[in-house]
Write an enzyme that holds these catalytic residues in place. Structure first.
Site, mmCIF file in Angstrom:
data_model
loop_
_atom_site.group_PDB
_atom_site.id
_atom_site.type_symbol
_atom_site.label_atom_id
_atom_site.label_comp_id
_atom_site.label_asym_id
_atom_site.label_seq_id
_atom_site.Cartn_x
_atom_site.Cartn_y
_atom_site.Cartn_z
ATOM 1 N N GLN A 141 4.657 63.532 109.251
ATOM 2 C CA GLN A 141 5.349 63.360 107.794
ATOM 3 C C GLN A 141 6.945 63.434 107.983
ATOM 4 O OE1 GLN A 141 5.048 67.312 106.004
ATOM 5 N NE2 GLN A 141 4.858 66.336 103.845
ATOM 6 N N GLY A 142 7.735 62.481 107.193
ATOM 7 C CA GLY A 142 9.097 62.376 107.470
ATOM 8 C C GLY A 142 9.926 62.624 106.031
ATOM 9 N N TYR A 143 9.863 63.917 105.722
ATOM 10 C CA TYR A 143 10.319 64.370 104.900
ATOM 11 C C TYR A 143 11.624 64.800 104.734
ATOM 12 C CZ TYR A 143 6.337 64.036 101.331
ATOM 13 O OH TYR A 143 5.423 63.394 100.374
ATOM 14 N N SER A 144 11.562 66.342 105.474
ATOM 15 C CA SER A 144 12.903 67.029 105.653
ATOM 16 C C SER A 144 13.963 66.207 106.574
ATOM 17 C CB SER A 144 12.500 68.275 106.137
ATOM 18 O OG SER A 144 11.752 68.966 105.523
ATOM 19 N N SER A 176 6.591 67.217 112.114
ATOM 20 C CA SER A 176 5.487 68.123 112.737
ATOM 21 C C SER A 176 4.550 67.159 113.805
ATOM 22 C CB SER A 176 4.458 68.762 111.789
ATOM 23 O OG SER A 176 5.064 69.743 111.119
ATOM 24 N N GLU A 258 -0.731 69.261 100.786
ATOM 25 C CA GLU A 258 -0.321 69.945 101.862
ATOM 26 C C GLU A 258 -0.367 71.543 101.711
ATOM 27 O OE1 GLU A 258 3.956 69.609 102.814
ATOM 28 O OE2 GLU A 258 3.636 70.402 104.923
ATOM 29 N N SER A 389 9.356 76.569 100.888
ATOM 30 C CA SER A 389 9.594 77.922 101.329
ATOM 31 C C SER A 389 9.052 78.700 100.008
ATOM 32 C CB SER A 389 11.001 78.182 101.433
ATOM 33 O OG SER A 389 11.709 78.084 100.436
ATOM 34 N N GLU A 391 10.732 80.900 98.550
ATOM 35 C CA GLU A 391 11.597 80.809 97.434
ATOM 36 C C GLU A 391 11.284 79.744 96.584
ATOM 37 O OE1 GLU A 391 12.094 81.490 100.764
ATOM 38 O OE2 GLU A 391 12.388 83.652 100.404
#
Lengths: 408, 354
Positions: A141-144, A176, A258, A389, A391
């Protein structure tokens, strides 16, 4: 998934049909499940290196992939099992009876597949879903990005339109299993004009020229995440899922899958583990009245186990409600936050129960289980941070479920 | 919310409509202001709607809809703090269903099902629930002992009494004297002295009859508490969306949003535990564990939500004019009923063998 719901409506399999199906499953398992693999699930988790696949494992994966039963409710035309939910449940039960496990998994199954089924073109579905169903391809997964964590829409990786392809430049992080992946589903920027509408959903070959992957060493000593660098990577236009600018919508939908899996995965891991009080009995012992010898810890363990059971009941209720409503239940929104918090509490309690033996790093004087526990405790700190997260989960619950206004 | 069948949905909707339109918290306020500990008219209406007979078999005048169904109704009543004896009376009925002879069932259940007869449990002998150890005893069919803080005591015509050698039925009458105990929830509690009161044993329920009744008491009380959790949560959320400070509605402040997200999480986990408890009674599977779980989760959730509810309302949350204080006071009474969280955690650990 819509397809399974439709199939349920069309084919309301009666008990006798289901019995026949169970018979089919039993015959299939007798013919194809190698008995030496009983209970030895080594399904490739996205954060572990692929172990050596022995001949028995391979045969089992191929057999399940051929049937499409690793992804039982996905449509047959793309390599899924095409089963109704009832049949899928029967399959699961029959497999459990003989200690068989599903060899098809990973991010392709958990996240990408359901998203492709909803948003991809026919050609894309036919190209990408069958290899997922057969367990042939590992996805990451290429998100962050370094400056796009909780504020994910701030991502800057650029995909420039070059006519027949996109030219991709930028850096992803916390990828990951990036070092073992074949392909990456990526959020990229196709326009700087609008923060959200400038984002597109792109499938990138990890073996393409210009892709570089560097594992990140974590406090656990493991490197389950990577930094991924894209330098002038050419990506064919047909790898764009949905329209240009639709990436944020698609990407968010994928995150729902997810989150469901992250909390569910945590729950499953702890289900397989020994109950805390059993561990405590071994390390702390019982007093003459049959109670754990540490009275205060005993109560905290009971409190944890009760809250944990309330969580499991909630996860079950979320599933039942979602099924009955034909859509994601409201309470699914609390599962990630609640499940990951409890998972961390459990790991901390384990250390308290085991004392120094719960803090071993490596070498003599510790059992392997104890050392694994140390690493799991440290790795588990990730669970309340990744996948949105705690939050961010709180923001989502407050805004979307409780209807509270945007914070300032 | 558990997935319901059609009959359960109808029952829940009926209870929801009734409490919303006929019996909001304001109805209890009027009863309280009039100095009464209960609402006699409301109980009459509940009887007509068949709620007192939900767990009573059809042959004895009930509908036998089951515990989840009863729990749905109780939850709705909890939302409006309806001052009814439905919980203790249903528990008394369940004691007879579980442990009564055919004659006892025929004698009492039909009247309990219509609401004409009110029953209640008289188990505890002190201010804290401590399980099944009691000193009340029975000789030659005469029961003697003192029972503390009995719920809905003054109107009850039938007491289900725990004695050293089992559970007994005692009808209101000779040998019974009540002393009122006014507690913060302003409801109908009393200490009861039994002095050679005529008693019939519930002999058919087996050795664990008292435990089974207690399990049911925990779950049903938890259902009422769940309704209270939901009501306080909803009212508080509503208030945060209306109250303006610093030129903004309070609900736009992230510090408050995250607290509400936490409360929502606790509320939903408690709901799962309570519904799980009701379903466990209906299925008969692992009832004692499910009951301890349901009550402990409801205790902790309601404790937290009632405290936060007052805090988030600010000063007006402490006024008698606002409803949230009613919930706070009733909450603590029910938290103490049939086991505090500490009692239940100890019990849960013991059941699991540690």
């Amino acid at each position: 998934m819509a397809s399974a719901a439709e199939a349920d409506a069309q084919n309301n399999a009666g008990p006798s049909d289901l019995d026949a199906f169970r018979e089919e499953v039993r015959e299939f398992l007798a013919a194809n499940f190698p008995p030496e693999l009983r209970g030895k699930s080594n399904i490739l988790s996205s954060v572990e290196e692929a172990g050596e696949e022995g001949p028995a494992e391979k045969a089992w994966r191929l057999a399940m992939g051929e049937k499409g039963w690793g992804t039982p409710t996905w449509p047959k035309e793309y390599g899924g099992g095409g089963l109704t939910r009832k049949q899928a449940r029967a399959l699961e039960e029959e497999m459990a009876k003989v200690g068989a496990w599903n060899p098809i998994g990973g991010m392709g199954v958990m996240m990408l597949g359901p998203t492709l089924l909803e948003f991809a073109s026919e050609e894309q579905k036919h190209e990408h879903i069958p290899p997922i169903c057969k367990g042939e391809i590992r996805w990451c997964q290429g998100y962050s990005e370094p400056n796009a964590g909780s504020d994910l829409a701030n991502l800057q990786t650029m995909a420039e339109d070059k006519g027949d392809h996109y030219l991709v430049n930028g850096q992803k992080t916390w990828t990951s299993g990036g070092q073992w992946a074949d392909k990456c589903f990526c959020l990229v920027r196709t326009s700087r004009a609008d923060k959200h509408k400038g984002i597109s959903f792109l499938l990138i070959d990890m073996h393409a020229p210009g892709v570089e992957v560097k594992p990140i060493k974590m406090i656990s000593g493991m490197s389950p995440f990577c930094e991924t660098f894209f330098t002038d990577v050419q990506v064919p236009k047909e790898n764009l899922v949905g329209e240009e600018g639709q990436g944020w919508t698609i990407g968010k939908k994928l995150l729902q899958h997810e989150r469901t899996n992250l909390s569910g995965g945590g729950a499953l891991a702890a289900l397989n583990a020994q109950p805390l009080h059993k561990v405590a009995e071994r390390y702390i012992g019982l007093d003459e009245s049959g109670k754990l010898a540490d009275a205060e810890l005993r109560v905290r363990i009971a409190d944890f186990e009760m809250r944990w059971n309330a969580f499991l009941l909630t996860a079950r209720r979320a599933m039942e409600e979602s099924k009955a409503q034909g859509g994601v239940s409201e309470i699914s929104s609390i599962l990630k936050k609640a499940g990951t918090k409890l998972g961390q509490e459990r790991a901390e309690l384990m250390i308290e129960i085991m004392g120094y033996r719960g803090l071993g790093w490596e070498g003599e004087g510790f059992e392997q289980k104890e050392l694994d526990g140390t690493r799991a405790w440290l790795f588990g700190k990730a669970t309340t941070i990744y996948g949105g997260s705690t939050e961010i989960q709180n923001n989502i619950i407050a805004k979307r479920i409780l209807g509270m206004l945007d914070h300032q | 919310m558990a997935v319901l069948n059609e009959e359960q949905e109808m029952l829940r909707d009926m209870a929801r409509e009734w409490t919303r339109n006929e019996h909001p918290v304001g109805a209890w306020r009027k009863v309280r202001d009039a100095g009464q500990p209960f609402d006699a008219d409301a109980w009459g209406e509940m009887g007509e709607m068949g709620w007192a007979g939900i767990i009573i078999p059809e042959e004895h005048g009930g509908t036998d809809f089951g515990w989840l169904s009863l729990g749905l109704v109780i939850e709705e009543l909890g939302k409006s703090l309806a001052a009814s004896p439905l919980v203790p009376s249903a528990l008394a009925a369940s004691a007879i269903v579980l442990g009564g002879s055919d004659e006892q069932k025929a004698e009492y259940l039909p009247r309990l099902a219509t609401g004409e007869l009110i029953g209640t449990l008289a188990f505890d002998e002190g201010p804290r629930h401590t399980g099944l150890k009691v000193s009340t005893s029975v000789h030659d069919g005469r029961l003697t002992g003192t029972k503390a803080f009995v719920h809905e005591a003054s109107r009850a015509g039938l007491f289900i009494v725990l004695a050293q050698d089992g559970v007994y039925l005692v009808e209101k009458g000779k040998g019974i004297s009540l002393s009122k105990r006014a507690m913060v929830d302003m409801r109908d509690h009393a200490e009861i002295d039994f002095n050679d009161a005529p008693a019939q044993k519930l002999a058919a329920g087996g050795d664990d009859l008292a435990q089974k009744i207690l399990d049911r008491a925990r779950v049903l009380t938890a259902a009422e508490m769940l309704g209270m959790c939901q009501a306080v949560f909803d009212t508080t959320l509503d208030y945060l969306k209306q109250r303006v400070q610093f030129n903004q509605v309070l609900s736009s402040f992230q510090a408050l949003q995250h607290r509400m997200a936490d409360l929502f999480t606790e509320l939903e986990m408690a709901r799962s535990a309570v519904e799980g408890g009701l379903q466990a009674i209906d299925s008969g599977f692992a009832v004692s564990e499910a009951a301890a779980l349901a009550k402990a989760r409801a205790n902790d959730a309601l404790h937290l939500i009632s405290r936060e509810g007052v805090q988030l309302h600010g000063g007006i949350g402490m006024t008698d004019e606002y409803d949230v204080g009613f919930f706070l006071k009733r909450a603590r009474v029910l938290e103490a009923a049939w086991g505090s969280s500490s009692h239940l955690r100890d019990r849960y650990a013991a059941m699991k063998g540690y």
